[in-house]
Structures are given as C-alpha cells and as structure tokens.
Motif scaffolding. Structure first.
Motif, PDB file in Angstrom:
ATOM      1  N   VAL A  65     -26.355-139.836  18.928  1.00  0.00           N
ATOM      2  CA  VAL A  65     -27.631-139.363  18.401  1.00  0.00           C
ATOM      3  C   VAL A  65     -27.550-137.854  18.190  1.00  0.00           C
ATOM      4  CG1 VAL A  65     -30.106-139.110  18.845  1.00  0.00           C
ATOM      5  CG2 VAL A  65     -28.916-141.225  19.493  1.00  0.00           C
ATOM      6  N   ALA A  66     -27.973-137.397  17.004  1.00  0.00           N
ATOM      7  CA  ALA A  66     -27.945-135.980  16.661  1.00  0.00           C
ATOM      8  C   ALA A  66     -29.329-135.411  16.432  1.00  0.00           C
ATOM      9  CB  ALA A  66     -27.106-135.771  15.395  1.00  0.00           C
ATOM     10  N   LEU A  67     -30.251-136.253  15.998  1.00  0.00           N
ATOM     11  CA  LEU A  67     -31.554-135.767  15.559  1.00  0.00           C
ATOM     12  C   LEU A  67     -32.648-136.714  16.007  1.00  0.00           C
ATOM     13  CD1 LEU A  67     -33.146-133.754  13.669  1.00  0.00           C
ATOM     14  CD2 LEU A  67     -32.686-135.349  11.806  1.00  0.00           C
ATOM     15  N   LEU A  68     -33.726-136.159  16.547  1.00  0.00           N
ATOM     16  CA  LEU A  68     -34.928-136.918  16.880  1.00  0.00           C
ATOM     17  C   LEU A  68     -36.058-136.423  15.997  1.00  0.00           C
ATOM     18  CD1 LEU A  68     -34.759-136.931  20.797  1.00  0.00           C
ATOM     19  CD2 LEU A  68     -34.001-138.730  19.230  1.00  0.00           C
ATOM     20  N   GLY A  69     -36.663-137.340  15.240  1.00  0.00           N
ATOM     21  CA  GLY A  69     -37.774-136.994  14.364  1.00  0.00           C
ATOM     22  C   GLY A  69     -39.053-137.615  14.882  1.00  0.00           C
ATOM     23  N   ALA A  70     -40.045-136.794  15.175  1.00  0.00           N
ATOM     24  CA  ALA A  70     -41.257-137.288  15.826  1.00  0.00           C
ATOM     25  C   ALA A  70     -42.460-137.219  14.899  1.00  0.00           C
ATOM     26  CB  ALA A  70     -41.550-136.465  17.080  1.00  0.00           C
ATOM     27  N   THR A  71     -43.362-138.179  15.107  1.00  0.00           N
ATOM     28  CA  THR A  71     -44.679-138.056  14.504  1.00  0.00           C
ATOM     29  C   THR A  71     -45.451-137.012  15.296  1.00  0.00           C
ATOM     30  OG1 THR A  71     -45.620-139.764  15.925  1.00  0.00           O
ATOM     31  CG2 THR A  71     -44.652-140.485  13.843  1.00  0.00           C
ATOM     32  N   SER A  72     -46.575-136.552  14.764  1.00  0.00           N
ATOM     33  CA  SER A  72     -47.304-135.470  15.416  1.00  0.00           C
ATOM     34  C   SER A  72     -47.942-135.902  16.724  1.00  0.00           C
ATOM     35  CB  SER A  72     -48.394-134.928  14.482  1.00  0.00           C
ATOM     36  OG  SER A  72     -49.373-135.919  14.234  1.00  0.00           O
ATOM     37  N   GLY A  73     -48.217-137.179  16.874  1.00  0.00           N
ATOM     38  CA  GLY A  73     -48.745-137.666  18.129  1.00  0.00           C
ATOM     39  C   GLY A  73     -50.215-137.383  18.366  1.00  0.00           C
ATOM     40  N   THR A  74     -51.001-137.154  17.295  1.00  0.00           N
ATOM     41  CA  THR A  74     -52.417-136.837  17.485  1.00  0.00           C
ATOM     42  C   THR A  74     -53.247-138.086  17.736  1.00  0.00           C
ATOM     43  OG1 THR A  74     -52.712-136.943  15.091  1.00  0.00           O
ATOM     44  CG2 THR A  74     -52.304-134.785  16.035  1.00  0.00           C
ATOM     45  N   THR A  75     -52.705-139.255  17.470  1.00  0.00           N
ATOM     46  CA  THR A  75     -53.465-140.495  17.665  1.00  0.00           C
ATOM     47  C   THR A  75     -52.751-141.410  18.649  1.00  0.00           C
ATOM     48  OG1 THR A  75     -52.378-141.454  15.732  1.00  0.00           O
ATOM     49  CG2 THR A  75     -54.485-140.387  15.369  1.00  0.00           C
ATOM     50  N   GLY A  76     -52.298-140.844  19.751  1.00  0.00           N
ATOM     51  CA  GLY A  76     -51.636-141.651  20.769  1.00  0.00           C
ATOM     52  C   GLY A  76     -50.204-141.240  20.969  1.00  0.00           C
TER      53      GLY A  76
END
Length: 553
Positions: A198-209
């Motif tokens: 694994v080289a990269l983790l892409g996250a959602t903003s997390g504003t809704t949970g």
C-alpha cells in the motif's frame, strides 16, 4: 490473490486490507500494466524521469514565473525522505499525512514519503478539525506535514487522539519543513517496496459519519497513467498540465502530478486554482492540458476566455456529468472538443473515456484500454445493449477499503459497482444516466436528474443548475431545480416561467421541474463537485416545513 513479501516494517495497512474473498477481480490484460513484483512508484516517477529527460527539464511551473526542475524536485523528495527516516525514525509502512495546498513542496513530500516506503494520506486544508480528526483516527499517522494556514484545525484534531502524530509545519515565518530539508544532502535510495505494498490512502471527508478510506498500491499509482493518460490522452513530454482539483483528490493527483511525471511533461501548480485563473495562465505558461469540471468550462466561456481554451490540446471534463449542451457550447466557442470521462476514488482515476475522433457528444466514452465494464440490474444480472442499469468495472485497479464493512457494498461478484446508472450502445459507448442515488421517482415515473439539468442549462439565462427530488405528499417526489442565473440577473417569476417553457419544449412533461429555487452559487466540495445531498437536505426540510400548511389549507 497471493501478495508479494512486503517491505513494510509497520504492517498496519496490509493487516487492514479486506478479506481476499471481498476483493474485486484484478486484470492485467495489456503489457503496459504488467509490472514487476518489486516496484516503488516514486522511483519510477521521479528517478526514472531524471534519468530519461535530464535534471534540468522543467517539472513544476508556478504562476509567478518561477519553476522547479526535475532535478530540484528529486533533491527535495530525497531530502524529505531523509527527514522522515533520520530525524523522526519512521520506518516503511508508517503513515505520513499531508495537509497542504497545491504546490511544489506538496509534490516533493508525496514523492519522498513513497521513496521511503511510507504510506501517504492526503487531506484537504479546507477540512475542519472534525474531518481531519475522523481521518487521522482511522489511519493513525506517525507524522503530519501541515501548511501553516491549516495548523489550528490540525492541532485541535490531533489533540483528541490517543497517539497524536508529530507535526511538521510547512510555510510561514517558521517553515520547519524547508529548514529540515535544507539540512540534508538529498541522497536517498528508494526502498524496495512490493508492487502490491500500500502506497496511498484516499479518504472521504468524513462529515457524515465514519470516512471510507481507499487503499492503493504502488502499481495502482502507475496503472492509471499507463492506461488513461497513455492510451486516451496520449500525453507526451511536451505537454504542460494544469488542474483545478486539489492534489488531495485522486483526480487532481493523477492529472497534475502522476501523469506529467510519468510522461516527462510539466505541471502548473496554483494553491487554490479556479478555472478562470488557470484559463488566464494558458498562454503565459503554455498549458496544453486542462482538467476541470464541466461547469468550469462554462464559466470560462461566459467570462469571454474562449480563445484561451482554443489554445489547449486537450480539455478533460470530469468530476460531474458533462452535458451535451456544455460540450457543444465549448466546441462552438473555442473549437475545443472536451474529453469526457468517469472515474472513482476507489479506482484511482478514469476508466471510461474517449478523445479525438472517438468522442461522441453526449456519451462518456468506451472503456479505457486495460479495463472492461458491464451494466447490471439490481439483482446482479448483466444487461444487454440499450438497457439502463448499474455500472460495473474490472481492470488493473479496484476497490479496497481500509478495514471497512462497506467493501461488500462496492464490490459484487468481483465487479466494482460505481454507484452510477449507465446505458451501453452497440458500439460499446457508455452514456451516463444518473447517480444511482439521483434517480427521481415522481408519480411512478423515473427521472434522471442529469437529463433535466442539461435541459435547464440550455436556457441562455442559466449559469448553473442542479436538480434533486423534493418530497411531495401527492407524488412521492417532485423534480426540483436549483438555479444560478447568469451574471446581472436575479431569480423572478418571469425567469421561472421562461425556464419552464424552455424545458417543456425539450422534455416530457413528467420530467419538468415543478419547483425552481434560485441561489447565488451551488454548494460544492473542495474538488468542485456539486453537493447534491446538501440540496436534497434543503429540499426535504423546506417540504417538511411546508407540508402542514398544505395539509391544513
């Protein structure tokens, strides 16, 4: 699929991969994506580029005329890798969080972390403390490189963590990042990572949970460049690329960093680039490839900058649906035929598109070489030509969520189910219908919001439009349009009447909006996508408030 021996000392990401039976099918059907088992993406992107094109070749162009060469970028990346390992004792597999604007140091840190075998977590400076904290809690970073303008929210977010990361401040009066790098020689041999580390983790903003965090391997980073950028865009060393998307989003990271480095070209970096700002830089910086949302191209045209668009070799429109009316308006005004495409953070970048003579206005395109796609009904049955259903994709990249039960929602029978409704024609062209969650069911009729948006946008006094379903007692749902009028106009009953008359001449009556609301701007996330969920929430609240009055009338 059996994984190669990992170079990671910290095994957090490999331990957090989904169970093997939940993985999508991965296919490496073209030679371009048949990588060796040992691969470091940063070494491929920067070290190979310096070897092939020379250290003096321009890599990064800035709005003020300054630039970084490939050699300088390599030096800074190596220095940062030394800072991580020598000053902070990080080991391969540790997570490095980047909370930085689009700029040369962001690229250098991204490359340096990958060279050192770390896992990069990109985040938005626009995110507030809760959003940053939600992501940090999921990925447990060891160090965070934070732009000085986003320091307060980062410190608040990290204070709530049991094991907060070390913070290294970038920019400002006390530029800890630059000072630390300046103290290093800039010599660093890339860690011998596995292609499937694994080289990269892409996250959602997390504003809704709880945010979803996508996991991408070293080979994935190269795969989208070796498919979409090579076979559809045909990028070369003479291309200069620019994007309005932040590097924290995979669309911006691909178009503005990975693709140029992979092909020996240059990138234009502006901290908070707007479409108009980049349009004004096309001539002075020699931009040949532009990536922005369809609304960005409409704004450029309406600002009188069509001639600048005409200088581009390629204009890529993604992030939201490219309507036929927008395509035709841009082509008529500038001669530029926009490249449509659909991608996903889960897949890293674009997997259906078309360019040049293969473009068919109104259609998204055909599968990018190396990928295949099909249409499915709600029960997972594959549909035929002309039948509308859920889009499924298989290729060299695929969805892997970090320790998340939602993996089984995105992947079905090995297919990545993107959440989009498409139809495929007999020539293999895919045409977008709607997001699966944007289909409006009104009085028993299915209405695709994008089709209505396109009709409304064709009105000469409409700058932007978003269509959602609004709860309704009689019909279950009605079609509601949120409209931004063109500059100098305000919403009025007369404008509403004109818009509705215009739409009725183009669409069946059941598809026409039954309500039009006016806004000064549409809500968008930092990558420029219209936040339809915000408008749906507003419409639902308005309906709830109005409902008792209606029932009592």
């Amino acid at each position: 699929m059996e994984l190669s021996p990992s170079a990671h000392v910290d095994t957090f990401t490999r331990d957090s991969l989904p169970a093997a039976e939940l993985w999508p099918i991965l296919e490496f059907t073209i030679p371009d994506v048949q990588y060796p088992k040992r691969l470091n993406a940063a070494a491929e992107l920067i070290d190979r580029a310096v070897a092939q094109h020379g250290a003096r070749r321009p890599a990064i162009l800035l709005a003020d005329g300054a630039s970084w060469s490939y050699g300088e970028l390599q030096l800074r990346a190596n220095q940062f890798a030394q800072v991580l390992t020598e000053d902070h004792g990080l080991v391969p597999g540790n997570r490095v969080m980047l909370r930085m604007l689009n700029g040369p140091w962001t690229v250098a840190c991204w490359l340096g972390a990958l060279k050192a075998g770390m896992v990069v977590v990109t985040t938005m400076v626009a995110w507030r403390a809760q959003e940053v904290g939600n992501v940090a809690e999921r990925v447990s970073p060891r160090i965070a490189i934070v732009d000085h303008r986003g320091l307060a929210d980062a410190e608040e977010a990290f204070a709530a963590l049991g094991a907060p990361p070390t913070v290294l401040v970038a920019g400002g009066e006390h530029d800890e990042l630059a000072a630390a790098c300046d103290a290093k020689r800039g010599e660093f041999a890339a860690v011998d990572t596995a292609a499937d580390d694994v080289a990269l983790l892409g996250a959602t903003s997390g504003t809704t949970g709880v945010p979803k965090v996508t996991m991408h391997f070293h080979r994935d980073i190269l795969a989208n460049a070796d498919t979409f950028a090579r076979h559809v865009l045909h990028l070369g060393a003479d291309d200069v690329s620019a994007s309005t998307a932040p590097l924290a989003f995979t669309f911006g990271l691909g178009g503005n960093v990975i693709f140029p480095l992979r092909t020996g070209g240059a990138m234009v970096l502006v901290e908070r680039a707007t479409p108009l700002e980049l349009a004004k830089l096309i001539r002075p910086l020699g931009i040949t490839v532009l990536y922005t949302a369809p609304t960005g191209y409409r704004g450029i045209i309406k600002a009188g900058l069509a001639d600048e668009l005409g200088r581009l070799r390629i204009g890529v429109a993604a992030g939201e649906h490219l309507t036929r009316s927008t395509f035709e308006a841009v082509e008529q005004a500038s001669g530029l035929r926009l490249v449509n495409g659909i991608g996903a953070t889960e897949m890293l970048h674009v997997f259906i598109s078309a360019s040049g003579d293969d473009i068919r206005p109104g259609a998204t395109g055909r599968v990018v070489p190396g990928y295949r796609a099909a249409i499915f009904d709600e029960n997972g049955r594959e549909l035929g030509t002309g039948e509308s259903g859920r889009l499924g994709v298989i290729g060299p990249t695929g969805c892997r969520y970090l320790d998340d039960e939602r993996q089984s929602v995105y992947v079905h029978d090995g297919w990545n189910i993107t959440g989009d409704t498409f139809v495929r024609d007999e020539d293999g062209y895919f045409t977008y219908q709607a997001r699966n969650d944007s289909m409006i069911v009104t009085a028993g009729y299915n209405v695709g919001a994008p089709e209505v948006e396109e009709a409304v946008l064709a009105h000469p006094d409409v700058l932007e439009c978003a269509v959602v379903g609004r709860p309704d007692v009689d019909r279950g749902m009605i079609v509601a349009a949120f409209v931004v009028p063109r500059e100098g106009l305000a919403g009025s009953d007369a404008l509403t009447a004109s818009i509705l008359e215009h739409v009725r001449a183009r669409l069946a009556i059941y598809k026409c909006p039954r309500r039009v609301d006016y806004l000064t701007e549409l809500p968008r996330n930092p990558s420029g996508k219209v936040q339809h969920f915000v408008l749906r929430e507003r419409a639902a609240l308005d309906a709830a408030i109005a409902q008792p009055l209606t029932q009592g009338a």
